[in-house]
Write an enzyme that holds these catalytic residues in place. Structure first.
Site, PDB file in Angstrom:
ATOM      1  N   TRP A 108       0.842  -1.201   0.000  1.00 12.45           N
ATOM      2  CA  TRP A 108       0.000   0.000   0.000  1.00 12.45           C
ATOM      3  C   TRP A 108       0.881   1.256   0.000  1.00 12.45           C
ATOM      4  O   TRP A 108       0.540   2.271  -0.612  1.00 12.45           O
ATOM      5  CB  TRP A 108      -0.895  -0.011   1.250  1.00 12.45           C
ATOM      6  CG  TRP A 108      -1.695   1.254   1.428  1.00 12.45           C
ATOM      7  CD1 TRP A 108      -2.900   1.551   0.873  1.00 12.45           C
ATOM      8  CD2 TRP A 108      -1.330   2.401   2.209  1.00 12.45           C
ATOM      9  NE1 TRP A 108      -3.316   2.796   1.261  1.00 12.45           N
ATOM     10  CE2 TRP A 108      -2.374   3.340   2.084  1.00 12.45           C
ATOM     11  CE3 TRP A 108      -0.237   2.726   3.011  1.00 12.45           C
ATOM     12  CZ2 TRP A 108      -2.348   4.573   2.729  1.00 12.45           C
ATOM     13  CZ3 TRP A 108      -0.204   3.956   3.650  1.00 12.45           C
ATOM     14  CH2 TRP A 108      -1.257   4.851   3.501  1.00 12.45           C
ATOM     15  N   HIS A 109       2.033   1.166   0.687  1.00 12.54           N
ATOM     16  CA  HIS A 109       2.887   2.348   0.790  1.00 12.54           C
ATOM     17  C   HIS A 109       3.503   2.743  -0.540  1.00 12.54           C
ATOM     18  O   HIS A 109       3.774   3.922  -0.774  1.00 12.54           O
ATOM     19  CB  HIS A 109       3.993   2.121   1.822  1.00 12.54           C
ATOM     20  CG  HIS A 109       3.510   2.259   3.223  1.00 12.54           C
ATOM     21  ND1 HIS A 109       2.926   1.220   3.899  1.00 12.54           N
ATOM     22  CD2 HIS A 109       3.492   3.315   4.075  1.00 12.54           C
ATOM     23  CE1 HIS A 109       2.577   1.628   5.110  1.00 12.54           C
ATOM     24  NE2 HIS A 109       2.904   2.890   5.244  1.00 12.54           N
ATOM     25  N   GLY A 110       3.770   1.778  -1.392  1.00 13.47           N
ATOM     26  CA  GLY A 110       4.369   2.151  -2.669  1.00 13.47           C
ATOM     27  C   GLY A 110       4.581   0.953  -3.549  1.00 13.47           C
ATOM     28  O   GLY A 110       4.628  -0.186  -3.082  1.00 13.47           O
TER      29      GLY A 110
END
Lengths: 308, 472
Positions: free
Chosen positions: B324-326
């Site tokens: 989700w972060h990247g």
């Protein structure tokens, strides 16, 4: 007075506290801004020096012998008094723009020429990566070097987003905002050991350019600057500054200048590393030596144009 | 528009000034327009995306809420989820999956797929508002809440500018009723909101942006000779950078919301004083960790599927949380390290992990805090590194124990700038306050706010360092 039992959730707070807090914040902010700006303006070396250099440069009028040396802090390695003494046939002025790149000089020259500055020659004195690099001085720029009317053009040229562009406009109306980097630097240098060294390290370039890129960017920029200056009757000249480890980049910039017929000259290609106080700047002795060598080299580079 | 710019300051003052002169509907219209201006400040084209996504969700949720037919309910839930994840996948993960598939094909000796990579900018905050939209449609589907009747209210719930770009991710059941009902001016909340804003600016502009100088150089291999010192200082600096950055953003978001009568959940509670990884996730990015728990871990089965199932769910949750972060495998590894750590902790230290910190000896408490901090730092190394080559490169050079003057300078900077934040955390841990002096007299709090503002004015690092979580 302090009470650990007074809960912010239970005790209603009168509006006067909000007004008081806002007033305190406003007063403190105004005091810091005014105080710091006043101190920087009166005691900041860069501010007082720029004011003096700017005033001196105003003497330059089209008479065939006015030379403005403009560039980054490496220009501190040129002693203007000694240079003038060694070049009596010329009127030499220096404008050092600390921490700057091509974009800064370009917009500064637009502003200064619009304000009436009329040198016959502008000699760019900088490091090669400052000619082709994509950086610029940021929020400080509007303090002295760019007209507010040019900020939108700059934002377009440098592909700045609206936030960065808005900050530049804000800098153009608030001196402290423009100066805050310098204020912080002065405080940090005074109180935190090694700050200057860390920042020099941190500001080293990171992007790597190919020779083809350098030639294209430097060439296009020099042509653009030359064209703009030619409209004011001024000729652009580029000086090779002999910082160690820059030979490869200078060779490409020289090629770009030659291909576009931009005058380019060198006073000396190599100076002993020991005469530099850091990777880029000459010490006292080095400055004297470089200036002594620069005078005849610059005279030789400019005189053919003067004869015409 | 970044929170730490004069433009936002003027924008906020103007919005708050107008806001309290309007009735509820007028306030909502004003906030919606302001939020779209705030978002469009980056790139006006992104407005179309958030608007489209809002429209789809609003109508899908209405169909889900009104329909009694389970098939239709599921269909509209699926449409909404697919549209939301479709947008997210297209803008954020398309190139990642194409690249990863090409690399896999290359490894297996298969022909690489001829799919062109996208040349599109990632819309800011897309992960945040997508999660908020997913929470909404799922809550409506679960009949835990009624769908919004007014499009204006729902659009504002999604786009309310203080949380739009980097959260805290707001639960529909918490924020939507606030949007739908009248907000009353609360002087307490307003006063504390102002203080939170300055506290947040200090964390971001003074602590995080200064630590960023050291972290950036260390990860670029330019903090002296690469070795043990540069890796350690770089990771420590990044740990405090990301904490100052994100907790600062959250404080400013919460403070700004409070000026308009909204309440946002607390997002950070002294995470580097955690005594276990589980404790860390109760303190770090709380709005995300609780979202992952409620909308991913528990629906996967949580701890109700036996021991193996629990560990599988834990790992899946953390891996997806990492992704989700990247769109990089290093983020997945970051999630994986936390997943493995949490699983091991659960397996080996279950009894002790539940032991209350107060019952531990001070020495034991600090040993655990230091251990957990370093585990978290080890994971940050992968989070911050642009590639595995960079991360493993920094680990490989740790055998070089050279200490240079530049390392001393960097350490002094870290102590000077991360030190105050650490001291604040120690104080907050003791007092259980949300910000320093929260429960003290107004004058103490005013002095704190003025002090923070002076520090920000004089010591803010000036180059624009976008908030790290904006890119997520």
């Amino acid at each position: 007075m302090p009470s650990s039992t007074s809960s912010s959730e239970t005790r209603p707070r009168p509006l006067k506290y909000i007004v008081g807090l806002l007033a305190a914040l406003l007063i403190a902010q105004t005091a810091i801004q005014q105080g710091a700006t006043w101190v920087m303006r009166h005691y900041g070396k860069n501010e007082t020096r720029w004011a003096a250099e700017r005033a001196a440069a105003n003497d330059l009028k089209h008479d065939g012998k006015g030379v403005l040396l403009m560039g980054s802090s490496v220009l501190f390695s040129v002693d203007p008094d000694l240079l003038q003494k060694k070049m009596p046939d010329w009127t030499v002025r220096r404008a050092v723009m600390v921490g700057t790149f091509y974009t800064d000089w370009d917009y500064c020259l637009r502003r200064l020429t619009r304000e009436g500055l009329r040198p016959d020659y502008v000699v760019i004195v900088a490091l090669p990566f400052q000619i082709f690099g994509d950086s610029f001085r940021g929020d400080y720029l509007p303090l002295h070097w760019i007209d507010r009317a040019d900020i939108h053009d700059l934002a377009r040229d440098r592909h700045l987003d609206l936030t960065a562009e808005t900050n530049l406009y804000f800098s153009s109306i608030n001196s402290f905002f423009a100066l805050r980097d310098d204020v912080r630097g002065a405080l940090m240098n005074a109180f935190i050991p090694g700050h200057r060294s860390l920042i020099v390290l941190a500001s080293a370039g990171t992007r790597v350019y190919s020779d083809a890129e350098i030639e294209r960017i430097a060439g296009d920029r020099l042509v653009a600057l030359q064209t703009r200056l030619a409209g004011q009757g001024t000729r652009l000249v580029v000086l090779r500054y002999p910082a160690p480890g820059m030979d490869a980049h200078w060779a490409v910039v020289e090629r770009a200048a030659a291909a576009r017929k931009i005058p380019y000259f060198s006073a000396i290609d190599y100076i002993d590393k020991k005469k530099f106080i850091d990777p880029y700047h000459l010490g006292e002795q080095g400055t004297q030596e470089f200036t002594t060598l620069l005078a005849p080299a610059m005279d030789a580079a400019l005189r053919p144009f003067r004869a015409k | 528009m970044f929170f730490d710019t004069p433009a936002f300051g003027f924008f906020l003052v103007l919005v708050v000034f107008l806001y309290w002169r309007l009735d509820r509907k007028g306030q909502n219209v004003l906030l919606l327009v302001a939020s779209y201006i705030f978002y469009g400040w980056w790139d006006i084209r992104f407005l179309g995306l958030i608007f489209a996504s809002t429209v789809v969700d609003f109508f899908c949720a209405r169909f889900v809420g009104r329909s009694a037919d389970p098939k239709k309910r599921r269909l509209f839930l699926a449409i909404s989820v697919c549209v939301n994840l479709g947008f997210l996948g297209y803008f954020k993960y398309f190139n990642f999956f194409v690249d990863s598939f090409a690399a896999l094909a290359h490894t297996l000796g298969l022909p690489e797929p001829a799919i062109a990579l996208l040349q599109v900018a990632l819309p800011p905050g897309i992960s945040f508002y997508t999660f908020q939209e997913l929470a909404y449609i799922v809550d409506v589907y679960r009949k835990e809440m009624e769908p919004a009747e007014s499009f204006l209210d729902y659009a504002l719930f999604i786009s309310l500018f203080p949380h739009l770009i980097a959260g805290p991710i707001q639960r529909p059941s918490h924020l939507l009723p606030q949007v739908q009902n009248e907000r009353r001016f609360d002087a307490n909340s307003f006063y504390n909101g102002l203080i939170l804003i300055f506290s947040g600016l200090f964390r971001k502009c003074v602590v995080a942006d200064t630590c960023a100088i050291i972290a950036n150089k260390a990860f670029a291999g330019q903090l002296g000779v690469p070795g043990f010192a540069s890796t350690l200082l770089g990771v420590y600096a990044f740990a405090w950078q990301i904490y100052g950055d994100f907790s600062g953003y959250s404080d400013i978001a919460r403070g700004s919301a409070q000026l308009m009568g909204f309440h946002f959940m607390v997002n950070f509670r002294q995470p580097y004083l955690a005594t276990s990884l589980q404790d860390f996730w109760r303190r770090w990015h709380i709005s995300l960790s609780t979202w992952l728990r409620d909308y991913l871990y528990i629906p996967l089965g949580g701890n109700r599927k036996g021991v193996a199932g629990t560990y599988r769910n834990l790992m899946l949750t953390m891996l997806i949380g990492g992704l989700w972060h990247g769109a990089r495998w290093t983020f997945v590894v970051w999630g994986g390290i936390h997943g493995v750590g949490l699983a091991l902790e659960r397996m080996l230290l279950r009894r002790n992990a539940d032991k209350r910190a107060g019952a531990m000896s001070p020495a034991g408490l600090w040993v655990r805090r230091i251990l957990v901090f370093h585990l978290v730092c080890a994971a940050w190394l992968f989070f911050r590194a642009a590639s595995f080559a960079e991360a493993f490169g920094m680990i490989r050079v740790m055998g070089n124990l050279t200490w240079q003057p530049v390392h001393t300078y960097a350490l002094v900077h870290l102590l000077c700038f991360a030190g105050p934040l650490f001291a604040m955390d120690l104080l907050l841990e003791q007092t259980q306050e949300e910000f320093v002096f929260e429960k003290r007299h107004e004058l103490w709090r005013a002095a704190y706010a003025v002090g923070m503002m002076c520090a920000v004015t004089l010591f803010a690092a000036t180059q624009i360092n976008a908030f790290i979580y904006f890119q997520f």
